[in-house]
Write an enzyme that holds these catalytic residues in place. Structure first.
Site, PDB file in Angstrom:
ATOM      1  N   LYS A  77       0.552   4.260   6.885  1.00  0.00           N
ATOM      2  CA  LYS A  77      -0.115   5.135   5.927  1.00  0.00           C
ATOM      3  C   LYS A  77       0.404   6.560   6.095  1.00  0.00           C
ATOM      4  CE  LYS A  77      -3.082   2.126   4.136  1.00  0.00           C
ATOM      5  NZ  LYS A  77      -2.381   0.941   4.679  1.00  0.00           N
TER       6      LYS A  77
ATOM      7  N   SER B 197       0.809  -1.225   0.000  1.00  0.00           N
ATOM      8  CA  SER B 197       0.000   0.000   0.000  1.00  0.00           C
ATOM      9  C   SER B 197       0.840   1.271   0.000  1.00  0.00           C
ATOM     10  CB  SER B 197      -0.956   0.009   1.198  1.00  0.00           C
ATOM     11  OG  SER B 197      -0.244   0.149   2.412  1.00  0.00           O
TER      12      SER B 197
END
Length: 217
Positions: A169, A132
């Site tokens: 993230k 990701s």
């Protein structure tokens, strides 16, 4: 001040390094992690030995209650360059719900790194799973150097614990009690977390990457 052993000098150097770079001394757990001790109690025994030799003063009941003796501080400041031992950073694998991220059960191994390699200082290494954050240069199986803190800035790459999962993230702030995170890969969706309904903890900010090319090739 009595004569110190090589290990005691290394511990004093670590404390001095923390005070210069972080503005505070390390906790017993952070000292134990840096030197690969089995428990914070081992670090406590070393600190008590240093206190008996007059190198520092401990404040009972305070996790960071360590004050270096003026003579010890002066000797460390006069060293050029100071002796530097590699840090033994814990490598964190899967994290169990409800337990501190540096709990002994989460540590897969220890990895030696130069203490000057990351700024701010890394407290642990986190093993990456997934792609990701690919476009930020973070790949699956990488080891992320993480500075443990709850205070992060807009746009920083952070380690976040969400209920039973840990994710990496980019941080985009908190608005109306919602935490906004985004991946650095268009194949993944941004995340908006409702802090009133979900247990969310910011565990730290990413300060570097270590890659084993045999695992990513």
């Amino acid at each position: 001040m009595s004569q110190l052993t090589a290990r005691q000098l290394d511990i004093l150097s670590l404390i001095h390094h923390w005070m210069r770079t972080e503005g505070r001394p390390p906790t017993r757990s952070e000292i134990a992690a840096a030197f690969g001790f089995k428990s914070p109690n081992s670090a406590e025994q070393h600190l008590k030995a240093l206190e008996r030799k007059g190198a520092l003063t401990l404040s009972p009941g305070r996790s960071r209650g360590i004050q270096l003796d003026e003579q010890a501080l002066l000797s460390l400041q006069m060293e050029s360059p100071p002796p530097v031992s590699p840090l033994n950073l814990p490598v964190i694998g899967r994290v169990a719900a409800g337990m501190p991220i540096l709990a002994q059960e989460h540590i897969d191994m220890f990895y030696q790194v130069d203490p000057h390699l990351f700024r701010p200082a890394a407290n642990y290494l986190l093993r990456v799973q997934g792609q990701s954050m690919r476009d930020a240069g973070i790949l699956s199986h990488d080891l992320l150097a993480v500075h443990q803190t709850h205070r992060v800035n807009q746009g920083q790459i952070v380690v976040v614990r969400i209920e039973e999962e840990v994710t990496v993230k980019r941080f985009h702030g908190i608005n109306d009690n919602h935490l906004h995170l985004s991946p650095d890969n268009p194949e993944f969706d941004p995340m908006v977390l409702d802090l009133s309904r979900q247990q969310v903890v910011i565990e730290g900010v990413v300060v570097g990457v270590i890659r084993n090319y045999t695992e990513t090739s």
